[in-house]
Design a protein around this motif. Structure first.
Motif, short mmCIF file in Angstrom:
data_model
loop_
_atom_site.label_atom_id
_atom_site.label_comp_id
_atom_site.label_asym_id
_atom_site.label_seq_id
_atom_site.Cartn_x
_atom_site.Cartn_y
_atom_site.Cartn_z
N UNK A 1 5.43 -9.62 -9.14
CA UNK A 1 6.34 -8.84 -9.46
C UNK A 1 7.53 -9.57 -10.03
N UNK A 2 8.04 -8.98 -11.05
CA UNK A 2 9.29 -9.59 -11.71
C UNK A 2 10.50 -9.77 -10.69
N UNK A 3 10.70 -9.05 -9.91
CA UNK A 3 12.01 -9.18 -9.00
C UNK A 3 11.62 -10.44 -7.98
N UNK B 1 9.58 4.88 1.83
CA UNK B 1 8.63 4.89 0.69
C UNK B 1 7.22 5.24 1.05
N UNK B 2 6.92 5.55 2.03
CA UNK B 2 5.79 5.98 2.37
C UNK B 2 4.55 5.12 2.80
N UNK C 1 10.79 -2.29 -5.49
CA UNK C 1 10.75 -3.31 -6.73
C UNK C 1 9.35 -2.83 -7.59
N UNK C 2 8.80 -1.68 -7.05
CA UNK C 2 7.67 -1.06 -8.19
C UNK C 2 7.24 0.16 -7.21
N UNK D 1 -0.30 0.86 -4.49
CA UNK D 1 1.03 1.12 -3.49
C UNK D 1 2.14 0.70 -4.07
N UNK D 2 3.24 1.21 -3.43
CA UNK D 2 4.75 0.83 -3.96
C UNK D 2 4.94 -0.73 -3.57
#
Ligand SMILES: *Cc1c(COP(=O)(O)O)cnc(C)c1O
Length: 406
Positions: free
Chosen positions: A53-55, A13-14, A383-384, A370-371
């Motif tokens: 985050x909704x997760x 995901x870097x 998750x994002x 970021x992710x």
């Protein structure tokens, strides 16, 4: 999560990347509920602002958690994540009456921390039960940025204003169904917290139809080896005893509620960055990473000391580094920190990156946020997504689109 897991996640995901360990979140949730298992009715309202985050909200919902929210947007995130409005409490500070009314209309429990708002709300909606947030004036921690129960704090209704509060309740005939306090973010001393709890019990005696007492949060989590941590088991035992005795005295079943943020998610998170350059100056060695206070502001904002490990060279010889970011402004993550020898391209992992890290991230310097990844059942799941250039431009209107008279 092992170093190998973390390095694999960065490969996939870097960097920079936020990664949260689902098992750790669940373990913390279980630790807290276990410590209070002798309470008849316990309710955990996870403080959404820590990590929204909704997760993650859904993961906590799966454990039986409810939510504590501070904005109508957080309420909507909770509803989107699948929470029942009755499982959400709204604890705003300084928001408009219309926002409070809109949230109440959704069926969410309202918590009011201001007498003028209480009077206005009670006059217009005497049938909607309301919780009141009191300020017990107890100093928690000692850092005034994160203690919110002391005398100068903007939060809560002062215990010295209880007579006024009671007059409002009597005049409006409104129904107070809960009493709340949130003393601050660092409980170092259980006895201080228990002392504040006595003030909550004393206040509760003024109200005959309470359903719950909400003790807020402030559980301290360790940031490094040897750090003081709230002894949740001892705390659970002591407060349970007092709470159960009070419930008996009160003569009506009461729910004991908490609103932990940090305690549930802080330690689950790692923030992973890559070293862009190692810069030797006359006085220090800087490790400059591909992030800055735009992604993790806590060290600059609160002086938080996040542990930093070089996961690319975990067994390397330790040297002293100042870890800094790439923002064109001072953005020091750590000064004079002993870290295993760093080479350009190495991946560094920041600990305690679950709470108040991503949620405080910005686009300063026009960088992407970021992710975010959730590590579950041995696998890293996105998750994002990392933001893109389109996200930076979204909602901006270029000059040529403005209808300006020539
Ligand atoms: C932020 C906040 C919390 C969570 O605090 P932590 O220190 O993260 O546990 C709980 N209650 C209220 C009202 C808050 O504003």
């Amino acid at each position: 999560m092992t170093n190998i897991d973390l390095l694999k996640a960065v490969e996939e995901f870097e960097s920079p990347l936020y990664i949260y360990d689902a098992d750790k979140i669940i373990a913390q949730y279980k630790r807290l509920t276990n410590a209070f298992k002798k309470v008849n009715s316990l309710r955990v309202n996870y403080a959404v602002k820590a990590l929204s985050n909704i997760a993650v909200l859904q993961l906590l919902k799966g454990q039986g958690s409810c939510l504590d929210t501070v904005s109508i947007q957080e309420v909507k995130l909770g509803l989107t994540a699948g929470f029942d409005p009755r499982d959400i409490i709204f604890t705003p500070n300084g928001v408009s009456l219309s926002e409070i009314e809109a949230v109440a209309k959704m069926g969410v429990q309202i918590n009011i921390d201001n007498l003028s708002v209480l009077e206005a709300f009670g006059t217009k909606h005497p049938k909607i039960p309301v919780c009141v947030r009191i300020n017990p004036h107890v100093m928690a921690g000692g850092n005034t940025n994160i203690s919110v129960g002391h005398i100068d704090s903007k939060f809560g209704i002062s215990i010295h204003q209880i007579p006024h509060l009671l007059r409002i309740v009597e005049n409006t005939k409104m129904h107070i169904n809960g009493i709340h306090m949130h003393t601050g973010s660092d409980i170092l001393d259980i006895d201080v917290f228990l002392y504040a709890s006595e003030i909550l019990f004393d206040t509760a005696k003024h109200f005959k139809e309470l359903d719950f007492l909400d003790f807020g949060s402030g559980f301290k989590v360790p940031y490094k080896d040897g750090d003081i941590e709230t002894n949740i088991e001892e705390f659970g035992e002591k407060l349970t005893k007092r709470f159960n005795a009070f419930e008996k005295e009160y003569g009506r079943p009461l729910t004991l509620a908490f609103e932990p943020g940090k305690f549930l998610v802080s330690e689950s998170g790692k923030f992973l960055v890559q070293v862009n350059s190692v810069k030797q100056t006359t006085s220090t060695v800087f490790a400059q990473v591909d992030s800055g206070f735009n992604h993790l502001i806590r060290p600059m904002l609160y002086g938080s000391s996040h542990e930093i490990k070089n996961i690319s060279n975990p067994n390397g010889k330790e040297r002293f580094y100042s870890v800094v970011g790439y923002i064109c402004e001072t953005d020091t993550f750590a000064n004079n920190r002993k870290i295993a020898e760093i080479t350009e391209g190495d991946i560094l992992a920041f600990s305690n990156a679950g709470a108040y890290c991503f949620t405080m991230a910005s686009n300063y310097n026009s960088r992407f946020r970021p992710a975010e990844v959730l590590f579950m059942e041995g696998k890293a799941k996105l998750i994002r997504e990392r933001e893109t250039f389109d996200d930076l431009l979204r909602h901006q209107i270029p000059l040529e689109d403005l209808a300006v008279a020539k």
